[in-house]
Scaffold this motif. Structure first.
Motif, short mmCIF file in Angstrom:
data_model
loop_
_atom_site.label_atom_id
_atom_site.label_comp_id
_atom_site.label_asym_id
_atom_site.label_seq_id
_atom_site.Cartn_x
_atom_site.Cartn_y
_atom_site.Cartn_z
N CYS A 1 3.10 14.39 10.30
CA CYS A 1 2.47 13.07 10.92
C CYS A 1 3.33 11.56 9.93
CB CYS A 1 0.85 13.16 10.64
SG CYS A 1 0.25 11.55 11.03
N ALA A 2 3.21 12.18 8.82
CA ALA A 2 4.21 10.88 7.84
C ALA A 2 5.44 10.81 8.37
CB ALA A 2 3.95 11.37 6.38
N ALA B 1 12.43 13.70 -1.25
CA ALA B 1 11.75 12.30 -1.64
C ALA B 1 10.39 12.21 -2.23
CB ALA B 1 11.96 11.48 -0.27
N ILE B 2 9.73 12.97 -2.02
CA ILE B 2 8.42 13.01 -2.39
C ILE B 2 8.21 13.85 -3.90
CG2 ILE B 2 5.81 14.16 -2.25
CD1 ILE B 2 6.33 13.84 0.69
N LEU B 3 9.03 14.88 -4.18
CA LEU B 3 8.83 15.21 -5.50
C LEU B 3 9.56 14.65 -6.40
CD1 LEU B 3 8.05 17.81 -7.20
CD2 LEU B 3 10.51 18.82 -6.43
N VAL C 1 0.80 -1.11 0.05
CA VAL C 1 0.03 0.06 0.11
C VAL C 1 0.97 1.50 0.14
CG1 VAL C 1 -1.72 1.29 1.27
CG2 VAL C 1 -1.82 -1.02 1.13
N TYR C 2 0.37 2.28 -0.84
CA TYR C 2 1.17 3.59 -0.97
C TYR C 2 0.24 4.69 -0.83
CZ TYR C 2 4.74 0.19 -2.90
OH TYR C 2 5.49 -0.99 -3.22
N ARG D 1 10.38 5.16 3.67
CA ARG D 1 10.27 4.04 3.00
C ARG D 1 9.61 3.91 1.42
NH1 ARG D 1 6.61 1.16 7.31
NH2 ARG D 1 6.52 -0.45 5.72
N ASN D 2 9.80 5.13 0.73
CA ASN D 2 9.21 5.04 -0.58
C ASN D 2 7.70 4.78 -0.79
OD1 ASN D 2 12.12 5.65 -1.81
ND2 ASN D 2 12.20 3.55 -1.52
N LYS D 3 7.07 5.43 0.24
CA LYS D 3 5.66 5.32 0.46
C LYS D 3 4.72 6.25 -0.23
CE LYS D 3 4.82 1.14 2.49
NZ LYS D 3 3.81 0.20 2.08
#
Length: 286
Positions: free
Chosen positions: A217-218, A269-271, A197-198, A226-228
């Motif tokens: 929170c994340a 990491a998100i971008l 799940v991502y 964790r590449n989530k």
């Protein structure tokens, strides 16, 4: 590399009066209403790849799309677009349409909005869908979170049902769009629990206080390591530039306080996350 994992495509004649009456009040600030293939290609000039899908949300927000418009957009701009199928389990031919989209149109994933179609993730009609997707190594992106739609049961937008389905189908890659807002804590703990799940941050940039709290929170639950979490816009509801700025400037409104910061590592990491490496077993098969 920048991949927009959440882009809507529809032609002008697929939007109904309900769409034009509801959508201008769906978010703070102005948005465009066009989302045809040429508009998307121009809007996505600063991203490397965009995952696109049509919407079968006729009675909820007034968009009556189909998979053919997605497939045509991919055929026109194959280096830019990756197509996902749309699904409405209320239709008697929903499985035939799904198989056609995957096996004939060669779409690479599925988008489903339980809140928009009024069908819970736990509904028995979805069992053959989950089994087919798991067998075919096809990821499922789900609208998770509330909506402005007039005819949408809000409870179906909560992320906790993903916990049940992810456990039943551990080889099915599932993606929770919009971080499950405003139930983002449910989204985060479900993503933390299940390897399959991502989640993703599309359409959060125009709610900066909520966005800040989601990312803090994340971090606290460590899923940012964790590449989530993946990046997206939800175009036309948000543009590429405002979505990038919303992420990179998320700490601006807490300047001068002792509140925790969203780290630069988290933002980067998100971008620069790459769903093509994670949403299919063995990587993107395209």
């Amino acid at each position: 590399m920048i991949v927009d994992c959440h882009v809507n495509v529809f032609d002008a004649d697929q939007t109904l009066p309900l769409f034009h009456s509801l959508t201008p009040t769906s978010r703070p600030g102005a948005m465009g209403l066009a989302a045809d293939a040429d508009t998307l290609f121009a809007a996505m000039k600063d991203v490397d790849k965009a995952i696109i899908f049509s919407l079968r949300y006729k009675d909820a927000i007034g968009v009556d799309g189909d998979d053919e418009v997605t497939a045509r957009a991919v055929a026109k701009y194959p280096e830019k677009f990756i197509g996902f199928a749309a699904m409405d389990p209320r239709r008697p031919d929903y499985m035939d349409l799904l198989v056609h989209a995957i096996e004939d149109l060669h779409l690479k994933g599925v988008k489903f909005g339980p809140i928009y179609n009024g069908v819970s993730l736990l509904d028995p009609r979805l069992e053959p869908v989950y089994e087919y997707l798991q067998k075919k190594n096809i990821p499922l992106t789900m609208h998770m979170g509330t909506t402005f739609g007039a005819n949408a049961p809000i409870n179906y937008g909560r992320p906790l049902d993903v916990d049940t389905i992810a456990a039943r189908y551990p080889d099915l890659k599932m993606v929770m769009a919009h971080m499950g807002h405003p139930w983002y804590e449910e989204c985060i703990v479900v993503a933390r629990k299940h390897p399959n799940v991502y989640c993703e941050v599309s359409a959060l940039c125009y709610r900066p206080w909520q966005y800040y709290n989601i990312l803090v929170c994340a971090q606290e639950y460590l899923i940012t390591k964790r590449n989530k979490i993946f990046w997206g816009t939800d175009f036309p509801w948000a543009t590429v530039q405002e979505s990038i700025d919303g992420l990179l400037n998320v700490n601006d409104h807490i300047e001068g306080t002792r509140l925790p910061r969203v780290t630069q590592d988290t933002m980067d990491a998100i971008l620069h996350s790459n769903p093509l490496e994670h949403w299919w077993h063995g990587g993107y098969p395209g």
